[in-house]
Design a protein around this motif. Structure first.
Motif, PDB file in Angstrom:
ATOM      1  N   ALA A   9       0.842  -1.189   0.000  1.00 36.93           N
ATOM      2  CA  ALA A   9       0.000   0.000   0.000  1.00 36.93           C
ATOM      3  C   ALA A   9       0.882   1.245   0.000  1.00 36.93           C
ATOM      4  CB  ALA A   9      -0.915  -0.009   1.219  1.00 36.93           C
ATOM      5  N   TYR A  10       0.397   2.324  -0.622  1.00 32.78           N
ATOM      6  CA  TYR A  10       1.154   3.566  -0.642  1.00 32.78           C
ATOM      7  C   TYR A  10       0.168   4.728  -0.521  1.00 32.78           C
ATOM      8  CZ  TYR A  10      -0.315   4.282  -5.496  1.00 32.78           C
ATOM      9  OH  TYR A  10      -1.050   4.492  -6.628  1.00 32.78           O
ATOM     10  N   GLY A  11       0.703   5.924  -0.350  1.00 36.61           N
ATOM     11  CA  GLY A  11      -0.140   7.109  -0.276  1.00 36.61           C
ATOM     12  C   GLY A  11      -1.009   7.102   0.968  1.00 36.61           C
ATOM     13  N   ASP A  12      -2.298   7.385   0.784  1.00 38.26           N
ATOM     14  CA  ASP A  12      -3.230   7.465   1.906  1.00 38.26           C
ATOM     15  C   ASP A  12      -3.757   6.103   2.339  1.00 38.26           C
ATOM     16  OD1 ASP A  12      -2.969  10.209   1.896  1.00 38.26           O
ATOM     17  OD2 ASP A  12      -4.666  10.519   0.520  1.00 38.26           O
ATOM     18  N   THR A  13      -3.469   5.057   1.583  1.00 40.16           N
ATOM     19  CA  THR A  13      -3.929   3.711   1.964  1.00 40.16           C
ATOM     20  C   THR A  13      -2.937   3.119   2.958  1.00 40.16           C
ATOM     21  OG1 THR A  13      -4.980   3.393  -0.195  1.00 40.16           O
ATOM     22  CG2 THR A  13      -4.549   1.425   1.115  1.00 40.16           C
ATOM     23  N   GLU A  14      -3.427   2.781   4.136  1.00 37.59           N
ATOM     24  CA  GLU A  14      -2.541   2.290   5.192  1.00 37.59           C
ATOM     25  C   GLU A  14      -2.354   0.787   5.150  1.00 37.59           C
ATOM     26  OE1 GLU A  14      -4.008   3.686   8.891  1.00 37.59           O
ATOM     27  OE2 GLU A  14      -3.667   5.812   8.441  1.00 37.59           O
ATOM     28  N   THR A  15      -3.407   0.046   4.818  1.00 32.12           N
ATOM     29  CA  THR A  15      -3.302  -1.414   4.806  1.00 32.12           C
ATOM     30  C   THR A  15      -3.835  -1.955   3.495  1.00 32.12           C
ATOM     31  OG1 THR A  15      -5.481  -1.678   5.836  1.00 32.12           O
ATOM     32  CG2 THR A  15      -3.564  -1.564   7.305  1.00 32.12           C
ATOM     33  N   VAL A  16      -3.309  -3.098   3.102  1.00 34.83           N
ATOM     34  CA  VAL A  16      -3.778  -3.771   1.897  1.00 34.83           C
ATOM     35  C   VAL A  16      -5.075  -4.503   2.229  1.00 34.83           C
ATOM     36  CG1 VAL A  16      -3.262  -5.553   0.194  1.00 34.83           C
ATOM     37  CG2 VAL A  16      -1.435  -4.029   1.013  1.00 34.83           C
ATOM     38  N   PRO A  17      -6.166  -4.296   1.464  1.00 32.40           N
ATOM     39  CA  PRO A  17      -7.422  -5.008   1.741  1.00 32.40           C
ATOM     40  C   PRO A  17      -7.232  -6.517   1.655  1.00 32.40           C
ATOM     41  CG  PRO A  17      -7.765  -3.217   0.184  1.00 32.40           C
ATOM     42  CD  PRO A  17      -6.293  -3.368   0.347  1.00 32.40           C
ATOM     43  N   ILE A  18      -8.038  -7.257   2.401  1.00 26.89           N
ATOM     44  CA  ILE A  18      -7.878  -8.707   2.443  1.00 26.89           C
ATOM     45  C   ILE A  18      -8.107  -9.339   1.073  1.00 26.89           C
ATOM     46  CG2 ILE A  18     -10.291  -9.192   3.092  1.00 26.89           C
ATOM     47  CD1 ILE A  18      -9.108 -11.382   4.964  1.00 26.89           C
ATOM     48  N   GLY A  19      -8.927  -8.689   0.249  1.00 24.84           N
ATOM     49  CA  GLY A  19      -9.159  -9.223  -1.086  1.00 24.84           C
ATOM     50  C   GLY A  19      -7.980  -9.127  -2.014  1.00 24.84           C
ATOM     51  N   ASP A  20      -6.960  -8.349  -1.643  1.00 22.56           N
ATOM     52  CA  ASP A  20      -5.763  -8.208  -2.468  1.00 22.56           C
ATOM     53  C   ASP A  20      -4.521  -8.829  -1.833  1.00 22.56           C
ATOM     54  OD1 ASP A  20      -6.480  -6.394  -4.864  1.00 22.56           O
ATOM     55  OD2 ASP A  20      -7.407  -5.377  -3.159  1.00 22.56           O
ATOM     56  N   ARG A  21      -4.688  -9.477  -0.681  1.00 17.93           N
ATOM     57  CA  ARG A  21      -3.537 -10.126  -0.041  1.00 17.93           C
ATOM     58  C   ARG A  21      -3.259 -11.480  -0.687  1.00 17.93           C
ATOM     59  NH1 ARG A  21      -5.868  -9.075   5.852  1.00 17.93           N
ATOM     60  NH2 ARG A  21      -6.218  -6.829   5.633  1.00 17.93           N
ATOM     61  N   LEU A  22      -2.163 -12.087  -0.271  1.00 21.79           N
ATOM     62  CA  LEU A  22      -1.649 -13.294  -0.908  1.00 21.79           C
ATOM     63  C   LEU A  22      -1.813 -14.496   0.015  1.00 21.79           C
ATOM     64  CD1 LEU A  22       1.604 -11.641  -2.274  1.00 21.79           C
ATOM     65  CD2 LEU A  22      -0.533 -12.022  -3.520  1.00 21.79           C
ATOM     66  N   PHE A  23      -2.186 -15.640  -0.586  1.00 18.57           N
ATOM     67  CA  PHE A  23      -2.409 -16.876   0.162  1.00 18.57           C
ATOM     68  C   PHE A  23      -1.742 -18.032  -0.576  1.00 18.57           C
ATOM     69  CE2 PHE A  23      -5.857 -14.037   1.178  1.00 18.57           C
ATOM     70  CZ  PHE A  23      -6.147 -14.263   2.515  1.00 18.57           C
ATOM     71  N   LEU A  24      -1.413 -19.091   0.154  1.00 19.42           N
ATOM     72  CA  LEU A  24      -0.929 -20.345  -0.408  1.00 19.42           C
ATOM     73  C   LEU A  24      -1.606 -21.500   0.312  1.00 19.42           C
ATOM     74  CD1 LEU A  24       2.949 -19.981  -0.924  1.00 19.42           C
ATOM     75  CD2 LEU A  24       1.169 -20.042  -2.678  1.00 19.42           C
ATOM     76  N   GLY A  25      -1.538 -22.663  -0.353  1.00 16.12           N
ATOM     77  CA  GLY A  25      -2.121 -23.874   0.210  1.00 16.12           C
ATOM     78  C   GLY A  25      -3.260 -24.373  -0.653  1.00 16.12           C
ATOM     79  N   GLY A  26      -3.228 -25.650  -1.009  1.00 13.02           N
ATOM     80  CA  GLY A  26      -4.265 -26.221  -1.849  1.00 13.02           C
ATOM     81  C   GLY A  26      -3.716 -26.776  -3.138  1.00 13.02           C
TER      82      GLY A  26
END
Length: 787
Positions: free
Chosen positions: A654-671
């Motif tokens: 995230a950059y600028g005024d966005t403090e955290t990355v939304p959960i829909g844009d985070r990264l996952f593994l497994g499966g």
């Protein structure tokens, strides 16, 4: 008798004999005659016919000259209509010229049903299916003979090698004809297998595979019947076995195949005299005047060198390379012949390898013609052809163009021909003849996966779509796809359209619209959006520019207070996530693909590197930047075994005024499609219930991800492979920061069913290492789809 009287009698007699010789005789090549009359004669039981139909498809006209080439083309054009069983062109002398007579024998139309007599092993309905005739189809003796071959082949598969089929065509009124098949099945004598003797250098399993017999331990071998039909063709058996030996340097190998009866089993006994293995003593190339001999020596050296085994397949490859060397420079009709005289010398058997070249003529393209395309536009075909009028006729490029046309998937077959000009053979008319096929598909079905459990799907696609061809909408080379998928955890609807030649250049313009719903244990997410994309070819690979705008909605967010597993001082609530926002990512991706085929590749590389930005500048609510790479390489080994390596890494910040990355844009593994052996999305950053609250841990995704995989596949037979694999990967909570001491890994084995349109992967994976104490395993994985 006076000489003058003899001359008076002899000259008219000579003229009469000359005219008689012209009657019913075709014109000679290179000789043109004046046409005075043109006539159409209808032969056979169908006497009535339309003369205009014949005359509009032929070139002979009263008052014009005609040649043998013209009349041959007329004959071919009439036969290509499919309406005539036989076409002959006759020349009859008339005053000051000839009469051209087109004798045609029309094909009657089939009156269903066909009468079948003498059949027991195959049902009447089955034989009618093999006859492939519907009411009203054009039919003749040649067609019935061809369909009879197919019926005999079906009998051979059932173990009736002596079956005979006699077809009778009986003309009826109104241009119809009935068909009667009289069948003599003969005794049942099915080939049960092969017995090979004399084979020492080649194992029996390899020889069985060469003649098409499935392996004895093949569990689906009972479904393979075509090898029994081939086993009846003893000459084909001899050729297939001998080719195995020729490809291994046994140039004197002799093979004999004969039927053998052992008790109640019918076998084919294959006796082999292997002979010695020959090596190459020296390589010579003769007949070369157009190129430097050193260049051709290097061409051959790419596959054959002195001291190598004189393998037949390598010699064929060298021959093709030499022919392509000439064809690439426009020297058409070049012939390359191989001779292998034995070198009389002490030591291992050796041969001198000699390539005798008969050089062709330097040809140029006069014109390019397209035939047979009744739906596909000419320009869709021409843009795939890498030749231009006036240029040197590059035969390698011409063949590559033919393959590109076949790979479009619009045609049953594509045939390439080059027709020399009658007056100047160095000028060639290039003709691509295509046979179109149905390019639309409708699929509906159900499946199962480790995540969605039960899945239902439907898809409509048209690979030769034309948005501007109302009301037919086909023939423009565009690709349209609309699909719907409903599972226990997902519901997706997508529509996409691709124009692969935007602005008549190699620019692929695409657009898509979608609605995707996914249900997780912690929340449900809906994405509604779409956008355009543009792909530009580069010297190495392609670059894709893609823009999308989508509305993201989160529902049913899990309540409760949590703390991060790796930092208990940090708190987290799913309900604090923004549950309604706009994403507008603009992504640039470089793609590289050298796979030998798109599905189940055995060699080559597929890779990509991307960078993505999202924020107010692009129309989004969140300011995010994301980068990543994904590469996979396939190594062909032996006997169809393949080793593949896969590596992938991504990071988001995230950059600028966005403090955290939304959960829909985070990264996952497994499966199943990432690190097998672990629960879906279970690897990586997790939160635990805060002190004094109930619940279990929850994955919340990370900002950096990396994974790798190695897989080894072994083909058992067509459409079935075994696999062994090792996966490793991790997800971390900081952007562009990885802790490789915290990785999850697994090893296992699986099976691949490569069914066209419905491939299935089943894996069993055992965790080797866990990234933390809370990551859970899930050993069985089932997916539908290719890798």
């Amino acid at each position: 008798m006076p000489a003058s009287t003899l001359r008076t009698l002899f000259l008219p007699l000579l003229l009469a004999l000359s005219l008689a010789g012209l009657r019913d005789a075709p014109a000679q090549d290179g000789f043109q005659q004046m046409v005075r009359e043109v006539e159409v004669r209808h032969l056979g039981p169908l006497q009535a016919g339309d003369d205009d139909y014949v005359l509009t498809r032929t070139t002979a006209r009263a008052g014009r000259y005609v040649s043998q080439s013209d009349l041959s083309r007329d004959q071919r054009a009439l036969l290509d209509t499919g309406l005539f069983a036989d076409v002959r062109v006759l020349l009859e002398p008339v005053d000051d010229g000839i009469r051209v007579v087109y004798e045609v024998r029309r094909r009657p139309r089939f009156q269903a049903p066909a009468a079948i007599q003498g059949n027991q092993a195959l049902s009447t309905a089955r034989i009618r299916d093999l006859l492939k005739l519907a009411a009203g189809d054009l039919v003749d003796e040649a067609l019935l003979a061809d369909r009879g071959d197919g019926i005999r082949a079906a009998y051979r598969e059932r173990g009736y090698p002596d079956a005979s089929v006699h077809a009778e065509l009986l003309p009826l009124a109104d241009g119809l004809a009935s068909v009667t098949l009289r069948i003599d099945e003969g005794p049942r004598r099915r080939v049960e297998g092969f017995v090979f003797t004399g084979n020492r250098a080649v194992d029996t399993a390899t020889l069985r595979a060469a003649v098409g017999q499935p392996a004895r331990l093949n569990p689906l071998g009972i479904f393979y019947r075509t090898w029994r039909r081939r086993a009846e063709d003893l000459e084909a058996v001899r050729d297939a076995v001998r080719q195995v030996y020729l490809d291994r340097g046994h140039l004197d190998a002799r093979v004999d195949a004969e039927p053998r009866q052992e008790d109640d089993r019918r076998l084919v006994a294959v006796a082999i005299d292997e002979g010695p293995v020959y090596r190459i003593d020296a390589i010579e190339i003769g007949g070369v005047t157009r190129f430097a001999l050193d260049d051709l020596d290097q061409t051959v050296a790419a596959v054959l060198r002195p001291g190598d085994i004189a393998a037949g397949n390598a010699m064929r490859q060298a021959t093709r390379l030499l022919r392509d060397h000439y064809g690439r420079e426009g020297y058409v009709d070049t012939v390359v012949r191989v001779q292998t005289p034995v070198v009389e010398a002490a030591g291992p058997p050796r041969v001198k390898l000699r390539f005798d070249i008969r050089e062709g003529v330097l040809a140029h393209v006069r014109s390019i013609a397209i035939r047979g395309n009744t739906r596909t536009r000419d320009k869709v075909i021409r843009r795939e052809i890498g030749l231009v009028p006036g240029a040197v006729l590059d035969e390698v490029q011409a063949e590559r163009s033919r393959q590109r046309l076949e790979n479009l998937g619009y045609f049953e077959r594509v045939r390439f021909d080059e027709i020399p000009d009658r007056s100047n053979p160095a000028l060639r008319d290039v003709v691509y003849e295509v046979a179109e096929k149905n390019t639309g598909q409708f699929m509906i079905g159900a499946g199962f996966s480790s995540v969605d459990k039960i899945i239902g799907f439907a898809e409509v696609s048209q690979s030769n779509f034309d948005l501007f061809n109302w009301p037919y909408f086909h023939g423009g080379g565009q690709k349209l796809r609309a699909s719907m998928e409903v599972g226990s955890e997902s519901r997706n609807v997508e529509v996409s359209l691709t124009e692969p030649w935007f602005l008549d250049r190699r620019l692929s313009l695409s657009g898509e619209a979608y609605r995707r719903e996914l249900s997780y244990d912690q929340y449900d997410v809906t994405r509604l959006g779409g956008g355009p994309g543009l792909t530009v070819p580069l010297r190495y690979g392609r670059v894709n520019f893609r823009y999308a705008i989508e509305k993201v909605s989160l529902d049913d967010l899990q309540a409760g207070d949590y703390v991060y597993l790796d930092d208990p001082s940090r708190t987290y609530r799913f309900t604090d996530e923004n549950d309604d926002y706009l994403n507008a990512p603009f992504r640039v991706t470089w793609m590289y693909d050298t796979r030998n085929r798109a599905f189940v590749p055995t060699r080559g590389t597929r890779g990509s590197v991307f960078a993505e930005i999202n924020g107010p500048l692009t129309g989004g609510d969140n300011e995010l930047v994301k980068v990543g790479t994904d590469f996979r390489h396939w190594f062909p080994l032996w006997a169809g075994h393949v080793l593949s390596l896969h590596a992938r890494a991504e990071s988001v910040e995230a950059y600028g005024d966005t403090e955290t990355v939304p959960i829909g844009d985070r990264l996952f593994l497994g499966g199943g499609r990432t690190v097998r052996g672990f629960r879906y999305r279970d690897i990586g950053t997790k939160v635990l219930p805060a002190e004094g609250t109930e619940g279990r841990y929850q994955p919340v995704g990370g900002l950096t991800m990396a994974m790798a995989s190695v897989e080894y596949t072994i083909p058992l037979f067509k459409m079935l492979r075994l696999a062994a694999f090792y996966d490793v990967g991790g997800v971390w909570s900081e952007s562009f920061d990885a802790d490789f001491d915290r990785l999850a890994s697994s090893a296992g084995f699986g099976i691949r069913f490569d069914f066209p349109g419905f491939p299935i992967r089943i894996d069993y994976a055992v965790p080797v290492a866990y990234d933390d104490d809370y990551t859970r395993s899930e050993r069985f994985v089932l997916w539908i789809g290719f890798e």
